[in-house]
Design a protein around this motif. Structure first.
Motif, PDB file in Angstrom:
ATOM      1  N   ARG A 147      99.263  21.673 -27.766  1.00  0.00           N
ATOM      2  CA  ARG A 147     100.578  21.063 -27.977  1.00  0.00           C
ATOM      3  C   ARG A 147     100.943  20.231 -26.771  1.00  0.00           C
ATOM      4  NH1 ARG A 147     104.320  24.218 -31.313  1.00  0.00           N
ATOM      5  NH2 ARG A 147     103.128  25.694 -32.589  1.00  0.00           N
ATOM      6  N   ARG A 148     101.746  19.198 -27.006  1.00  0.00           N
ATOM      7  CA  ARG A 148     102.294  18.413 -25.911  1.00  0.00           C
ATOM      8  C   ARG A 148     103.797  18.256 -26.129  1.00  0.00           C
ATOM      9  NH1 ARG A 148      98.254  19.823 -24.252  1.00  0.00           N
ATOM     10  NH2 ARG A 148      96.558  18.668 -23.239  1.00  0.00           N
ATOM     11  N   PRO A 149     104.621  18.797 -25.214  1.00  0.00           N
ATOM     12  CA  PRO A 149     106.073  18.739 -25.401  1.00  0.00           C
ATOM     13  C   PRO A 149     106.654  17.420 -24.875  1.00  0.00           C
ATOM     14  CG  PRO A 149     105.541  20.057 -23.466  1.00  0.00           C
ATOM     15  CD  PRO A 149     104.225  19.616 -24.051  1.00  0.00           C
ATOM     16  N   GLY A 173      94.443  13.065 -21.125  1.00  0.00           N
ATOM     17  CA  GLY A 173      93.794  12.479 -22.286  1.00  0.00           C
ATOM     18  C   GLY A 173      94.769  12.051 -23.359  1.00  0.00           C
ATOM     19  N   PHE A 174      95.779  12.897 -23.652  1.00  0.00           N
ATOM     20  CA  PHE A 174      96.711  12.565 -24.726  1.00  0.00           C
ATOM     21  C   PHE A 174      97.598  11.386 -24.347  1.00  0.00           C
ATOM     22  CE2 PHE A 174     100.853  13.006 -26.820  1.00  0.00           C
ATOM     23  CZ  PHE A 174     100.444  12.815 -28.136  1.00  0.00           C
ATOM     24  N   THR A 175      98.163  11.391 -23.135  1.00  0.00           N
ATOM     25  CA  THR A 175      99.044  10.287 -22.766  1.00  0.00           C
ATOM     26  C   THR A 175      98.260   8.981 -22.617  1.00  0.00           C
ATOM     27  OG1 THR A 175      98.896  10.856 -20.394  1.00  0.00           O
ATOM     28  CG2 THR A 175     100.715  11.816 -21.663  1.00  0.00           C
ATOM     29  N   SER A 176      96.993   9.056 -22.241  1.00  0.00           N
ATOM     30  CA  SER A 176      96.157   7.853 -22.223  1.00  0.00           C
ATOM     31  C   SER A 176      95.972   7.314 -23.635  1.00  0.00           C
ATOM     32  CB  SER A 176      94.791   8.159 -21.598  1.00  0.00           C
ATOM     33  OG  SER A 176      94.924   8.517 -20.242  1.00  0.00           O
ATOM     34  N   TRP A 177      95.769   8.226 -24.582  1.00  0.00           N
ATOM     35  CA  TRP A 177      95.613   7.812 -25.976  1.00  0.00           C
ATOM     36  C   TRP A 177      96.892   7.167 -26.498  1.00  0.00           C
ATOM     37  CZ3 TRP A 177      98.013   9.825 -30.474  1.00  0.00           C
ATOM     38  CH2 TRP A 177      97.464   9.368 -31.677  1.00  0.00           C
TER      39      TRP A 177
END
Length: 351
Positions: A147-149, A173-177
């Motif tokens: 999860r990412r809040p 990785g998620f914020t880069s995506w």
């Protein structure tokens, strides 16, 4: 099963084996304050009057030795081993709001700053809008249970629109995506609303709002809520960042000052070379320079853990009652935090 009783409300509920007090309360429809859900921010702090609990998941790193000596516990991590009697704050305004999952689509994406992306999300295919209050956050659900809040940067909208401010974290990785590959029309699975960082309307006291970095997102939502209510309570808004470029909605905040007679905005940067109209230093220190006595104020703050921790200690020392300090700490993602906590402390902690 163990019975948990809360003072002063008298609310009682049952905690199943291995269930934290916060989880048990939420299952029973009792709204206790929380933010990080990881034992780091201290939002869920309560006082243990009777009984015993343990910390089998994460250690209570938000509590110092003095607080532990005075029987403070963190409800997001405390698991009862006996019946408990707790002195705890409650947040009645969120009790009737049900957390749920839904699919949303990216309706808009724009660049707020070199490392901050704005997203506008809409419910997909006629899904009902998320019932929520200004200042709450959501989790974006990823593969593998991760999860990412992210805090929601706007109040409830007729079309269910949700605004997020996503900072690109180096190595994330998620914020880069999100920054490089997420496209308008893409779909995301979210869960919310979460958190108890919401407006307290049962007060006539003046308010201070303090944000650090993208901690401006929930502050923005709450300030706009009070503006929409037409409140006459004085409002002081402080936004701190390393550089002026990180104050990505400064023009919006300055517009509040022009349009709302009882609101003042203060931009604060920590790096040298600030232009006219921007203060140099740490944002919590700017608050204390202007308000050395905080005993008459309500204070909302949101941002990185170091700012929250420093502000909490200093503001309480300046006379702010703890029950009038509301905060949202931008912690690590839960799976990353678990690795940090495992390296920082032992596996089991008993109180």
């Amino acid at each position: 099963m163990h019975t948990v009783t809360l003072k002063p409300s008298g609310h009682r509920f049952q905690a199943a084996p291995g269930e934290t007090v916060l989880e048990a309360a939420q299952r029973a429809g009792v709204a206790l304050p929380y933010s990080c859900r990881a034992g780091v921010c201290g939002s869920c702090k309560a006082t243990l009057l009777e009984g015993r609990c343990e910390y089998p998941f994460n250690p209570p790193v938000a509590l110092d030795a003095g607080e532990l000596a005075h029987h403070a516990v963190l409800l997001c991590q405390a698991v009862p081993t006996t019946d408990l009697l707790l002195q705890a704050r409650e947040v009645p305004s969120v009790e009737d709001i049900v957390r749920r999952q839904l699919e949303v689509r990216v309706a808009d994406k724009w660049r707020l700053a070199p490392d901050v992306v704005g997203l506008r999300l809409l419910p997909h295919d006629g899904e009902p809008a998320l019932k929520r209050l200004p200042g709450q956050y959501l989790d974006i659900l990823l593969e593998g249970g991760k999860r990412r809040p992210f805090s929601i940067a706007n109040g409830p909208q007729p079309d269910g629109a949700i605004e997020l401010h996503v900072r690109h974290v180096a190595g994330g990785g998620f914020t880069s995506w999100v920054s490089d590959r997420l496209r308008i029309g893409d779909r995301l699975r979210i869960e919310g609303p979460l958190g108890t960082f919401v407006p307290r309307e049962d007060s006539e006291r003046p308010m201070i709002f303090m944000a650090g970095g993208t901690g401006f997102a929930p502050i923005k939502a709450i300030v706009e809520h009070f503006i929409g209510l037409g409140t006459r309570r004085p409002m002081q808004v402080y936004w701190g960042a390393r550089s002026e470029t990180e104050l990505y909605l400064r023009t919006l905040a300055e517009g509040w000052t022009r349009d709302v007679p009882n609101l003042r905005f203060h931009a604060v940067v920590s790096e040298p070379g600030a232009a006219a109209g921007v203060r140099r230093g740490l944002v919590h220190e700017a608050v204390l320079q202007d308000h050395p006595d905080l005993s008459a104020w309500d204070l909302y703050m949101s941002g990185p853990p170091a700012m929250i921790d420093a502000g909490r200690q200093r503001f309480l020392g300046a006379g702010l009652p703890e029950e009038r300090l509301y905060y949202d700490s931008f912690e690590y993602a839960p799976d990353v935090l678990a690795q940090i906590l495992a390296a920082r402390a032992g596996i089991r902690h008993v109180r």
